[in-house]
Scaffold this motif. Structure first.
Motif, PDB file in Angstrom:
ATOM      1  N   LYS A   1      -4.211  -6.029 -28.562  1.00  0.00           N
ATOM      2  CA  LYS A   1      -4.134  -5.274 -29.558  1.00  0.00           C
ATOM      3  C   LYS A   1      -4.265  -3.620 -29.472  1.00  0.00           C
ATOM      4  O   LYS A   1      -4.873  -3.351 -28.557  1.00  0.00           O
ATOM      5  CB  LYS A   1      -5.417  -5.460 -30.547  1.00  0.00           C
ATOM      6  CG  LYS A   1      -5.643  -4.457 -32.042  1.00  0.00           C
ATOM      7  CD  LYS A   1      -6.426  -5.044 -32.925  1.00  0.00           C
ATOM      8  CE  LYS A   1      -6.182  -4.375 -34.253  1.00  0.00           C
ATOM      9  NZ  LYS A   1      -7.040  -4.999 -35.295  1.00  0.00           N
ATOM     10  N   ILE A   2      -3.261  -2.836 -29.890  1.00  0.00           N
ATOM     11  CA  ILE A   2      -2.995  -1.577 -29.807  1.00  0.00           C
ATOM     12  C   ILE A   2      -3.863  -0.577 -30.344  1.00  0.00           C
ATOM     13  O   ILE A   2      -3.797  -0.932 -31.868  1.00  0.00           O
ATOM     14  CB  ILE A   2      -1.533  -1.230 -29.702  1.00  0.00           C
ATOM     15  CG1 ILE A   2      -0.548  -1.972 -28.461  1.00  0.00           C
ATOM     16  CG2 ILE A   2      -1.344   0.371 -29.668  1.00  0.00           C
ATOM     17  CD1 ILE A   2       0.793  -1.641 -28.901  1.00  0.00           C
TER      18      ILE A   2
ATOM     19  N   GLN B   1      -7.387  -8.195 -26.122  1.00  0.00           N
ATOM     20  CA  GLN B   1      -7.556  -7.347 -25.043  1.00  0.00           C
ATOM     21  C   GLN B   1      -7.053  -5.894 -25.684  1.00  0.00           C
ATOM     22  O   GLN B   1      -5.948  -5.574 -26.152  1.00  0.00           O
ATOM     23  CB  GLN B   1      -6.515  -7.682 -24.107  1.00  0.00           C
ATOM     24  CG  GLN B   1      -6.771  -8.947 -23.382  1.00  0.00           C
ATOM     25  CD  GLN B   1      -5.916  -9.294 -22.195  1.00  0.00           C
ATOM     26  OE1 GLN B   1      -5.693  -9.040 -21.199  1.00  0.00           O
ATOM     27  NE2 GLN B   1      -4.681 -10.072 -22.862  1.00  0.00           N
ATOM     28  N   PRO B   2      -7.842  -4.765 -25.511  1.00  0.00           N
ATOM     29  CA  PRO B   2      -7.613  -3.423 -26.316  1.00  0.00           C
ATOM     30  C   PRO B   2      -6.787  -2.679 -25.225  1.00  0.00           C
ATOM     31  O   PRO B   2      -6.778  -2.635 -24.254  1.00  0.00           O
ATOM     32  CB  PRO B   2      -8.991  -2.715 -26.175  1.00  0.00           C
ATOM     33  CG  PRO B   2      -9.774  -3.500 -25.364  1.00  0.00           C
ATOM     34  CD  PRO B   2      -9.410  -4.728 -25.076  1.00  0.00           C
ATOM     35  N   VAL B   3      -5.628  -1.939 -25.784  1.00  0.00           N
ATOM     36  CA  VAL B   3      -4.955  -0.908 -25.417  1.00  0.00           C
ATOM     37  C   VAL B   3      -4.655   0.121 -26.078  1.00  0.00           C
ATOM     38  O   VAL B   3      -4.303   0.347 -27.315  1.00  0.00           O
ATOM     39  CB  VAL B   3      -3.431  -1.606 -25.004  1.00  0.00           C
ATOM     40  CG1 VAL B   3      -2.499  -0.399 -24.377  1.00  0.00           C
ATOM     41  CG2 VAL B   3      -3.265  -3.123 -24.107  1.00  0.00           C
ATOM     42  N   ASN B   4      -5.423   1.535 -25.540  1.00  0.00           N
ATOM     43  CA  ASN B   4      -5.080   2.755 -26.248  1.00  0.00           C
ATOM     44  C   ASN B   4      -3.918   3.235 -26.403  1.00  0.00           C
ATOM     45  O   ASN B   4      -2.930   3.040 -25.635  1.00  0.00           O
ATOM     46  CB  ASN B   4      -6.153   3.669 -25.734  1.00  0.00           C
ATOM     47  CG  ASN B   4      -7.601   3.459 -26.207  1.00  0.00           C
ATOM     48  OD1 ASN B   4      -7.702   3.024 -27.418  1.00  0.00           O
ATOM     49  ND2 ASN B   4      -8.415   3.663 -25.241  1.00  0.00           N
ATOM     50  N   LEU B   5      -3.216   3.957 -27.392  1.00  0.00           N
ATOM     51  CA  LEU B   5      -2.076   4.276 -27.594  1.00  0.00           C
ATOM     52  C   LEU B   5      -1.542   5.246 -26.521  1.00  0.00           C
ATOM     53  O   LEU B   5      -0.605   5.328 -26.180  1.00  0.00           O
ATOM     54  CB  LEU B   5      -1.856   5.197 -28.983  1.00  0.00           C
ATOM     55  CG  LEU B   5      -0.563   5.291 -29.668  1.00  0.00           C
ATOM     56  CD1 LEU B   5      -0.067   4.090 -29.754  1.00  0.00           C
ATOM     57  CD2 LEU B   5      -0.910   6.035 -31.019  1.00  0.00           C
ATOM     58  N   LYS B   6      -2.664   6.113 -25.931  1.00  0.00           N
ATOM     59  CA  LYS B   6      -2.506   7.106 -25.014  1.00  0.00           C
ATOM     60  C   LYS B   6      -1.971   6.415 -23.649  1.00  0.00           C
ATOM     61  O   LYS B   6      -1.406   7.068 -22.910  1.00  0.00           O
ATOM     62  CB  LYS B   6      -3.753   8.195 -24.747  1.00  0.00           C
ATOM     63  CG  LYS B   6      -5.096   7.392 -24.070  1.00  0.00           C
ATOM     64  CD  LYS B   6      -6.059   8.167 -24.213  1.00  0.00           C
ATOM     65  CE  LYS B   6      -7.290   7.648 -23.794  1.00  0.00           C
ATOM     66  NZ  LYS B   6      -8.389   8.541 -23.888  1.00  0.00           N
ATOM     67  N   GLU B   7      -2.435   5.217 -23.378  1.00  0.00           N
ATOM     68  CA  GLU B   7      -2.131   4.445 -22.311  1.00  0.00           C
ATOM     69  C   GLU B   7      -0.553   4.014 -22.201  1.00  0.00           C
ATOM     70  O   GLU B   7      -0.265   3.565 -20.921  1.00  0.00           O
ATOM     71  CB  GLU B   7      -3.046   3.255 -22.029  1.00  0.00           C
ATOM     72  CG  GLU B   7      -4.419   3.760 -21.883  1.00  0.00           C
ATOM     73  CD  GLU B   7      -5.379   2.726 -21.848  1.00  0.00           C
ATOM     74  OE1 GLU B   7      -5.094   1.459 -22.695  1.00  0.00           O
ATOM     75  OE2 GLU B   7      -6.649   2.661 -21.118  1.00  0.00           O
ATOM     76  N   LEU B   8      -0.076   3.826 -23.326  1.00  0.00           N
ATOM     77  CA  LEU B   8       1.328   3.526 -23.422  1.00  0.00           C
ATOM     78  C   LEU B   8       2.269   4.253 -22.651  1.00  0.00           C
ATOM     79  O   LEU B   8       3.364   3.703 -22.306  1.00  0.00           O
ATOM     80  CB  LEU B   8       1.795   3.436 -24.811  1.00  0.00           C
ATOM     81  CG  LEU B   8       1.126   2.053 -25.757  1.00  0.00           C
ATOM     82  CD1 LEU B   8       1.768   2.171 -26.929  1.00  0.00           C
ATOM     83  CD2 LEU B   8       1.127   0.862 -25.049  1.00  0.00           C
TER      84      LEU B   8
END
Length: 148
Positions: free
Chosen positions: A113-114, A79-86
Motif C-alpha cells: 500500500k502506497i 507492506q507500507p511505502v510512503n510517497l516520498k520514497e517513490l
C-alpha cells in the motif's frame, strides 16, 4: 623444546570438561533410585514441568485480567511505502517488481500500500498496488495515473 601443536594433539584445558551425569544407574552412583528427583511430587513425574503461566495454583495472571477485542486470524498486513520514497524507483511504472528492485519492500508477492506521506516528484503509472486516498490524489495531481 615446546611440543608442536597439531589437530591430533589438541586437548581441552585441564578441568574444563566433566563426565556426563548418568542418573538412575544404581545406589553406588549417588544418583540411583529416584535419579536426583526426590520423592513423589509434580517435578518427580514424567513431563512434570509447569506451563509458562503457572503460578503455583494461584489464579494465573492471564485468567485474572479481563479479555477485550478480537484478533482476526485471517488478517493480511500490507507492506507500507510512503510517497516520498517513490523517488528511489527508476522505472516510470510503479508495480510490486519495481518496488522490490528499488529495495522499498521485502516481498513482492505480499500486498503493498502506497501512503500519502511526502509529495509525488514526477508522474507515476501505478499498477497492482493499493493506495491511500491522499496518495491517490497526490499522484493524480502530479499527472500520474492509477491502473488496476
Amino acid at each position: 623444546m615446546a611440543e608442536r601443536i597439531t589437530l591430533s594433539s589438541l586437548r581441552p584445558a585441564k578441568g574444563s570438561t566433566q563426565n556426563r551425569k548418568r542418573v538412575g544407574r544404581g545406589p553406588g552412583s549417588g544418583l540411583g533410585k529416584t535419579a536426583g528427583k526426590g520423592h513423589k511430587g509434580h517435578k518427580a513425574r514424567t513431563g512434570g514441568a509447569t506451563n509458562p503461566g503457572f503460578e503455583g495454583g494461584q489464579m494465573p495472571m492471564y485468567r485474572r485480567l479481563p479479555k477485550r477485542g478480537f484478533t482476526n486470524p485471517f488478517r493480511v498486513a500490507a507492506q507500507p511505502v510512503n510517497l516520498k520514497e517513490l523517488s528511489r524507483v527508476t522505472a516510470p511504472e510503479v508495480n510490486p517488481d519495481t518496488l522490490f528492485s528499488a529495495g522499498l519492500i521485502a516481498k513482492p508477492d505480499q500486498p503493498i500500500k502506497i501512503l500519502g506521506t511526502g509529495e509525488a516528484d514526477r508522474p507515476y503509472v501505478v499498477r497492482g498496488v493499493a493506495l491511500s486516498a491522499s496518495a491517490r490524489t497526490k499522484i493524480e495531481a502530479a499527472g500520474g495515473r492509477i491502473e488496476g
